[in-house]
Design an enzyme around this catalytic site. Sequence first.
Site, PDB file in Angstrom:
ATOM      1  CD  GLU A 199      23.012  83.765  83.565  1.00 26.10           C
ATOM      2  OE1 GLU A 199      21.802  83.990  83.789  1.00 26.10           O
ATOM      3  OE2 GLU A 199      23.489  83.691  82.420  1.00 26.10           O
ATOM      4  CB  CYS A 259      24.226  83.590  77.098  1.00 27.26           C
ATOM      5  SG  CYS A 259      24.511  83.381  75.350  1.00 27.26           S
ATOM      6  CE  LYS A 278      10.389  93.808  75.897  1.00 25.89           C
ATOM      7  NZ  LYS A 278      11.341  94.513  76.807  1.00 25.89           N
ATOM      8  CD  GLU A 334      12.841  96.246  80.534  1.00 27.36           C
ATOM      9  OE1 GLU A 334      12.968  95.670  79.442  1.00 27.36           O
ATOM     10  OE2 GLU A 334      12.514  95.646  81.580  1.00 27.36           O
TER      11      GLU A 334
HETATM   12  P1  NAD Z   1      15.580  89.194  81.289  1.00 23.92           P
HETATM   13  O1  NAD Z   1      14.982  87.838  81.251  1.00 23.92           O
HETATM   14  O2  NAD Z   1      15.488  89.958  82.574  1.00 23.92           O
HETATM   15  O3  NAD Z   1      14.908  90.126  80.177  1.00 23.92           O
HETATM   16  C1  NAD Z   1      14.802  89.708  78.845  1.00 23.92           C
HETATM   17  C2  NAD Z   1      13.554  90.321  78.226  1.00 23.92           C
HETATM   18  O4  NAD Z   1      12.402  89.826  78.903  1.00 23.92           O
HETATM   19  C3  NAD Z   1      13.522  91.835  78.329  1.00 23.92           C
HETATM   20  O5  NAD Z   1      13.084  92.358  77.094  1.00 23.92           O
HETATM   21  C4  NAD Z   1      12.536  92.103  79.462  1.00 23.92           C
HETATM   22  O6  NAD Z   1      11.793  93.275  79.244  1.00 23.92           O
HETATM   23  C5  NAD Z   1      11.623  90.877  79.443  1.00 23.92           C
HETATM   24  N1  NAD Z   1      11.207  90.432  80.786  1.00 23.92           N
HETATM   25  C6  NAD Z   1      11.995  90.289  81.876  1.00 23.92           C
HETATM   26  N2  NAD Z   1      11.283  89.799  82.917  1.00 23.92           N
HETATM   27  C7  NAD Z   1      10.021  89.628  82.470  1.00 23.92           C
HETATM   28  C8  NAD Z   1       8.804  89.151  83.070  1.00 23.92           C
HETATM   29  N3  NAD Z   1       8.774  88.736  84.336  1.00 23.92           N
HETATM   30  N4  NAD Z   1       7.685  89.123  82.319  1.00 23.92           N
HETATM   31  C9  NAD Z   1       7.705  89.525  81.038  1.00 23.92           C
HETATM   32  N5  NAD Z   1       8.828  89.988  80.418  1.00 23.92           N
HETATM   33  C10 NAD Z   1       9.973  90.034  81.114  1.00 23.92           C
HETATM   34  O7  NAD Z   1      17.098  89.053  80.813  1.00 23.92           O
HETATM   35  P2  NAD Z   1      18.214  90.193  80.821  1.00 23.92           P
HETATM   36  O8  NAD Z   1      18.609  90.472  82.231  1.00 23.92           O
HETATM   37  O9  NAD Z   1      17.820  91.313  79.943  1.00 23.92           O
HETATM   38  O10 NAD Z   1      19.403  89.431  80.064  1.00 23.92           O
HETATM   39  C11 NAD Z   1      20.346  88.625  80.715  1.00 23.92           C
HETATM   40  C12 NAD Z   1      19.989  87.158  80.618  1.00 23.92           C
HETATM   41  O11 NAD Z   1      19.859  86.776  79.245  1.00 23.92           O
HETATM   42  C13 NAD Z   1      21.067  86.251  81.192  1.00 23.92           C
HETATM   43  O12 NAD Z   1      20.452  85.230  81.934  1.00 23.92           O
HETATM   44  C14 NAD Z   1      21.759  85.678  79.965  1.00 23.92           C
HETATM   45  O13 NAD Z   1      22.387  84.428  80.173  1.00 23.92           O
HETATM   46  C15 NAD Z   1      20.600  85.575  79.030  1.00 23.92           C
HETATM   47  N6  NAD Z   1      21.037  85.498  77.635  1.00 23.92           N
HETATM   48  C16 NAD Z   1      20.957  84.292  77.011  1.00 23.92           C
HETATM   49  C17 NAD Z   1      21.403  84.154  75.708  1.00 23.92           C
HETATM   50  C18 NAD Z   1      21.335  82.813  75.015  1.00 23.92           C
HETATM   51  O14 NAD Z   1      21.630  82.738  73.828  1.00 23.92           O
HETATM   52  N7  NAD Z   1      20.953  81.746  75.692  1.00 23.92           N
HETATM   53  C19 NAD Z   1      21.929  85.262  75.020  1.00 23.92           C
HETATM   54  C20 NAD Z   1      21.974  86.490  75.681  1.00 23.92           C
HETATM   55  C21 NAD Z   1      21.520  86.593  76.998  1.00 23.92           C
END
Ligand code: NAD
Length: 484
Positions: free
Chosen positions: A384, A283, A175, A178
């Site tokens: 963050e 990240c 997935k 989006e």
């Molecule tokens: P996000 O949590 O908003 O989204 C990630 C995924 O989760 C997406 O596919 C989204 O559709 C889904 N999602 C989001 N909110 C949801 C909910 N309430 N219920 C169900 N699904 C949901 O993250 P983002 O904004 O896409 O990415 C940025 C974040 O990812 C930052 O916090 C970054 O630090 C983190 N990140 C961490 C790593 C790591 O290795 N730790 C690597 C890359 C990014």
Amino acid sequence: MSLPMMKNYINGDWVDSNTATYGDVWNPAKGEKIAQVPYGTKEDVDAAVKAAKKAYWEWRTTPPLSRARYLFRLKDAFEENFEEIAEVLTTEQGKAIDESRGEVRRMIENVEHATGVTTLMCGYTLEDIAKDIDCYGHRQPMGVFAAIVPYNFPAMVAWWFLPYALVSGNTYIVKPSEQVPMTQTKIFEIMEEIGLPEGVVNMVHGAHDVVNGLLDHPDIEGISFVGASPTAKYIYQQCCATGKRVQALGGAKNIVAIMPDADIEQGMPSLTTSFFGCAGQRCLSGSVLVPVGDVADELVEKFVAAAKDIKVGNGLDEQTFMGPVISAAHKQRVLDYIEKGIQEGAKLVLDGRDFKVEGYPKGFFVGPTIFDNVTPDMTIASEEIFGPVVSIVRAKNLDEVISLVNTRNYANASCIYTSSGATAREFKYRVKPSMVGINIGIAAPMSFFPFGGAGNSMFGDTKGHGQEIFNFFTDTKVVIERWF
Ligand code: NAD
């Protein structure tokens, strides 16, 4: 002109989602819509799981070396289409084209590492655990797994998991975020060329409904998640409640310390890359810069000068070092943090709020932004931001640095610049974050090492890629055997 609509990839076919809800995909440098993405439904998830489940047994009984041969072909296909993937990535995500190339390279390295399956997945054996009794263990695949991934690495992150899941005999569903569905769509189009059996890999586009559909599905064995910490915690809790395996990697607040004996000249390029590469949306990005002792004034002066020199622009321009942030909404979130820093009394020494990029008046740009005299309790030193905003916290000594690192809410990565081996050792020994850089600003493990943090930066105990990913994707069956 109507915009291209992303399709799901299920059972070897490109199919329309059955949803009535769609989102827009943007080119963040131009501030223009470039595609549409379906916000898929539980029915879309059901169809993908059904296909993956149907494909499982045949795939599981395919010898590991034969499964690895698909990955060899895939590596070649990715190399042939390398530039095209990087261009799609920059177009929808915004990062500089060289950063996209680096990301695609890292993705391919995971494919390469996973081809070592015959060694990496070998089990254990011990003869004569008692008289005439032998014992051995197999790693067996488990069924259907899925990845839910973030927007900041549209190509690579799903591939911290997918090649290992496949090569170990599981079937898979991705997935994508989006916000950036086009890159993974391009990757799946390329993957189609290598002729994997139908249903072995599947992709469902969407947002919360697809995620919840995956979390609730009884035929999914485990979930690999990467994203923000609140989402990671939610995913972890849901998977625990339904008895799924889960690895949920979250956000970060990474500290980079500069000791008085550091080589600032040599370190500066990697410092600017750490804090401003990917517009701070990594990240592993540096977020809090900590000069120690009397290096502070010189460091701040040189760091601000280097930040002012950064070329901000459309990532497709080869000269660009830093692109836009992902969306108008995220730009506003970053600006709100800058406002908060001012309100809480930090000194804004470089202001990127009204940053203009010639030729791109609608782009979601934030210029390099630096706060000095930040204190550890301020919001901008704790939360963050995920943008090109640096908080400088001045420290007196190494103990203060380590205390700052270990009192953040996150524990993903931390870095130190020093010319003392003893100082570096003490730092790496005492800090809580799981990834440590020494005279390196981005502590990024390669595919043959584990990737993941601690504390609120990771929920679950098996990290991404490396050797231990095979533990996540397999169950160990132990046989205790005697023959009369
Ligand atoms: P996000 O949590 O908003 O989204 C990630 C995924 O989760 C997406 O596919 C989204 O559709 C889904 N999602 C989001 N909110 C949801 C909910 N309430 N219920 C169900 N699904 C949901 O993250 P983002 O904004 O896409 O990415 C940025 C974040 O990812 C930052 O916090 C970054 O630090 C983190 N990140 C961490 C790593 C790591 O290795 N730790 C690597 C890359 C990014």
